[in-house]
Each structure stands twice: as C-alpha cells, then as structure tokens.
Design a protein around this motif. Sequence first.
Motif, short mmCIF file in Angstrom:
data_model
loop_
_atom_site.label_atom_id
_atom_site.label_comp_id
_atom_site.label_asym_id
_atom_site.label_seq_id
_atom_site.Cartn_x
_atom_site.Cartn_y
_atom_site.Cartn_z
N ILE A 122 0.81 -1.21 0.00
CA ILE A 122 0.00 0.00 0.00
C ILE A 122 0.85 1.27 0.00
CG2 ILE A 122 -1.55 1.36 1.50
CD1 ILE A 122 -2.79 -1.36 2.34
N ALA A 123 1.92 1.27 0.76
CA ALA A 123 2.63 2.52 1.06
C ALA A 123 3.30 3.14 -0.16
CB ALA A 123 3.66 2.30 2.17
N LEU A 145 1.64 4.87 9.05
CA LEU A 145 0.80 4.16 8.08
C LEU A 145 -0.60 4.76 8.05
CD1 LEU A 145 0.66 1.91 6.00
CD2 LEU A 145 -0.01 0.33 7.83
N SER A 146 -1.08 5.20 9.19
CA SER A 146 -2.39 5.88 9.21
C SER A 146 -2.36 7.08 8.26
CB SER A 146 -2.73 6.37 10.62
OG SER A 146 -2.57 5.36 11.57
N GLN A 147 -1.24 7.80 8.26
CA GLN A 147 -1.12 8.98 7.38
C GLN A 147 -1.15 8.56 5.91
OE1 GLN A 147 2.45 10.86 8.81
NE2 GLN A 147 1.54 11.30 10.82
N ILE A 160 -4.27 8.20 0.51
CA ILE A 160 -4.84 7.44 -0.62
C ILE A 160 -6.34 7.21 -0.46
CG2 ILE A 160 -2.64 6.31 -1.12
CD1 ILE A 160 -3.78 3.80 0.25
N GLN A 161 -6.97 7.99 0.43
CA GLN A 161 -8.43 7.84 0.64
C GLN A 161 -8.78 6.38 0.90
OE1 GLN A 161 -10.76 9.95 -2.33
NE2 GLN A 161 -9.21 11.52 -2.54
N ALA A 162 -8.14 5.84 1.92
CA ALA A 162 -8.27 4.40 2.19
C ALA A 162 -9.71 3.96 2.38
CB ALA A 162 -7.44 4.02 3.42
N GLU A 163 -10.58 4.90 2.79
CA GLU A 163 -11.98 4.49 3.01
C GLU A 163 -12.65 4.08 1.70
OE1 GLU A 163 -10.68 7.42 3.42
OE2 GLU A 163 -11.84 8.93 2.32
N LYS A 164 -12.06 4.42 0.55
CA LYS A 164 -12.64 3.94 -0.71
C LYS A 164 -11.68 3.10 -1.55
CE LYS A 164 -12.42 7.25 -4.20
NZ LYS A 164 -12.83 8.46 -4.93
N LEU A 170 -4.57 -3.63 11.33
CA LEU A 170 -4.77 -2.27 10.84
C LEU A 170 -4.10 -1.22 11.73
CD1 LEU A 170 -8.45 -2.09 9.52
CD2 LEU A 170 -6.36 -2.62 8.30
N PRO A 171 -3.62 -0.13 11.14
CA PRO A 171 -3.07 0.97 11.93
C PRO A 171 -4.20 1.73 12.60
CG PRO A 171 -3.17 1.62 9.64
CD PRO A 171 -3.62 0.18 9.69
N PRO A 172 -3.88 2.68 13.48
CA PRO A 172 -4.94 3.47 14.12
C PRO A 172 -5.71 4.26 13.07
CG PRO A 172 -2.82 3.80 15.22
CD PRO A 172 -2.54 3.04 13.96
N LEU A 173 -7.04 4.09 13.07
CA LEU A 173 -7.91 4.78 12.10
C LEU A 173 -9.25 5.05 12.76
CD1 LEU A 173 -7.31 2.38 9.06
CD2 LEU A 173 -6.46 4.73 9.21
#
Lengths: 360, 142
Positions: free
Chosen positions: A246-247, A298-300, A305-309, A329-332
Amino acid sequence: MSKKTFHIVDTDIHNTYADGKEVTKFLPSHWMGRIQLPNNCFSPSPARGGSRLDAVTPSGGAPASDPDFLMEHHMDAYGINYGILTGSGVLAVSIHCDPDYGNDLATAYNEFTVEKWLSYSDRFYGSIVINHTDPLAAAKEIDKHGANPRFVQVIMGSASRTLFGQRQFYPIYEAAQRHGLPISIHPGTEGRGISGYPTPSGPVTRYMEWHNILPTNYMAHVNSLVCEGVFERFPELQFVCIEGGIAWLPHLMWRMDKNFKGLRASTPWLKRMPSEYILDHIKLTTQPIEEPDNPRHLSQIFEMIQAEKTVMFSSDYPHWDFDNPHAALPPLDDAVKQSIYYDTAAKLYGLPARPDAQGE
Amino acid sequence: MATKTLDYPVCRVSELAPGDRKIIEVDGKSIGVFNVHGQFYALRNICPHQFAPLCRGKITGTTLPSKVGEYLYAREGEIIRCPWHGWEFDITTGKSIFNPHKVKVRSYEVSVEKSCPHGDEEEASVETFPVSVEDGVVTLHL
C-alpha cells in the motif's frame, strides 16, 4: 483504543484441494491428470512451506483444503462474515509455456471452485481464474461464469510478459466490464515460467529479496493501466491489487501527476489527473500490512490514498504471512475501519449489506 | 509487591524428551513447556506480533551474525519460529532474535521437583514461565 466489533469481508483466502484429482478430473483427458506448474527459481523461503504451520487440517491435509476446518479455524474464529476465495498455486497458469495447458487448467480449477467451495457455503465467493497470456480464451472463461453471482471477480497472476495496460488485454477487460466483474491480480508468479525477471535488473537471490520487491511490479501495472487509457476505454472497470502493498501508492500518484503536468501531450486521452483514475479504479488489499515503527505513519499513508474507498481488508489465510484481522490495521477512525473491513468490499463485489448497516 | 507463585505439575520428565514440547492450559493461559537439551523452559503461547500460537512453531536453530556471504548455523533446538510469520525467539529467554531488547515473549520458570515444586516468577518478554522437575515431575511456576 476502539472496542468496536467490525463486520469483516476477507478479500484473500487461499482455498485449495486436498487431492489433486479434485481438480484434474475436470481436465481434458489428454493431459493425463497432470498438475504441473512452473516452480520458483529463487532460493527457498525459511518460512517453511508457504503456509501457517497451525493451519494443517485435523486429518493432516493441506492448509485450507477442508471447508469445514477453514470455516472453523478462520471464518468463525475471527468473526469473518464473507470470504473471497482466491485459490492456491493456480495463478501460474498464466506463465506456463503451454497456453493450452494453462487455459485448460484454469477451466478445471474454476469447475473445482464451483463444486467444492461455492456449493459449500454462501459465505464463500469465488474468483474466476484466467490465463492472461491468451486473452481471447480468458474472455471466454469469464463469459462462462460471468452470470454466476457467486463469482465476484476475475483473478490473474501479476507476473506477465507485458504490462497490463497494453491493448492485447482488452478482450479480458471487455468481458469483465460486460459482466460487471472487477479484475484482480495476485503476486507469486514473478520470476517464474515465461515471465520476465522479477526486477528490470534481473533476478533476485533470495526469497526475502523477492518478497520485498514484488510491489514494483504492481507499480508498473498500475502506471501502465492509467497511462494507456484503460480506464477511459473501460470506464466501469475496477482493478484490485491483492497482496501488493500500500505505502508505495502516494509516491506513484504524486510522480504521475507531476509528470502529467509537463508530459500530458503524449497521453491526450487522459481527461483527468492520473491519481484520479487510481483513486476511482484501483483497490488495494491490506495484507501483508506495512508495519512502520510508528503505526501512525501508516495511518497517514491511508489518509493520503483515501483508504476508506481504496483499501479492503485481507488475511491471506492460510499463508505464512497471514494478517490477523484484529491486529493488523493501523490506528484509524471507526468509520474508515468499517469501510476497509467490510463496506468497500461489499460494494465492489455486490455482497449482502453489513448486518448493522440499517439506519446509516 | 511480591506476587504469589503457583506451581503446576506438567508431566513426568520421561514424558518430555529433549527437543519436545508440551502445550498446556494453566490458569486460563496457554503455555508451552520445552525440553531443550535436558533443560526445561516455558513460554507464553502468544506471539507479541499478531498473537499467533507461538509455541506451535518449529523448534530449530538459527544463523549467527556473520560476514557477508557466510552462514553460521548454530543453536539447534534452542530457537522457536512463530508458525505464522517466522519470527525467531530464544526458547531459553523468551527474547526475539531480531530485537532481543524490545521484542520478547513472556517466559516462566520451570524446574524438576521431587514432590512439591516451588519457584519464582521470572520477568521476560515473550511470557516465559518457570518449570521444575519433581520426583520426575516437570513443574511450572506461574
């Protein structure tokens, strides 16, 4: 820390067969019952075989070869509502020297998926395995199963002799779009069979090097898909990058956008910034999740990348680099987590609505 | 504050040969008891990374720090690799190989007791537990 319990779709479960005959009985007889795919050419992994040692079935069978045990050991144990089955060991059909064999084995494997797995439980959804080196045959295979609602995507190995934005792959994308199916790619075949070396500078020496650098191939494919205009040509197409990391995505988006400002004359068919195509058409799965010393880094990246979508949870069960859904998962924010755990996959794959979604 | 140590008989010495392990439930905890070259050790059966059942991993050796291009394999039987991601832990201390100062599993004391085993709780990273042998009985001190 949030104590919320999330509903979960696992977007990468590697079901397999207990006995090769479960698949080869669907092969044309002239193959004489062979399952023979190109092997790895790098030195072996110190992580034993490819699977979790504790995932061997109660009868001593291959991990994820027994639907009862997969349900108990994984789905129920971790509270997973639905699993997207991605198969095991079969994606090398696309890098086999014999395309006829690759086509027939893909076909046989899909029959096996229907018979053994999709009939077993409504909590399992399948992926149509194709041989991407024969795009016309691959399109026929997609058409064969495209009307079966239990198949929710097409899957193909990420190793290829040519980049996936090239026109030769259009029949695959046309078929997928026709049936409303996303295309997914999965790593593991890089450097094997008829694919090229896993890096532009040649082979890697060890399994760890190979595993570390797999995302570069994903970067190359995403770059190609966008620049070649695949998403202008196939505006409904969704492309899922399974297990490719992802990163790296913010870097690729920023570099592509920067270059587009000066070099866009060479790709005039792109109507929007390259990163916009990525955010609208590319999905990434989480495993193997990156693990920076500071998890908030990683949260940043997820925010960038608009991880929610764009991001969907995956475990890779039963492989050795499995991610625990309750630890990965990282803190979100909870809303972002719920999208990653369930909602984005449910929307993409047309799965039942989240059980607690009423009233939202 | 001193905490009371609880002693649990695990098995007879003859039932846990060198190289073997036994995973037991004690006080609601899953703990692996190991016989490493005749000495007994105990680790919490939870990997600190993603909570895998660590003690079900492969008992093995490891490669020592070496020059580039050189392998020095040693410590056969003293290392356990997590059954998921392969992280290596020293069974005798609970400390990880890649970062022994920060990444550890809880360890416990183990002894061989003749009749009534007693021992002190040991601080460690991967939870390790004391074990003793008593009258041929391997005893875990929790």
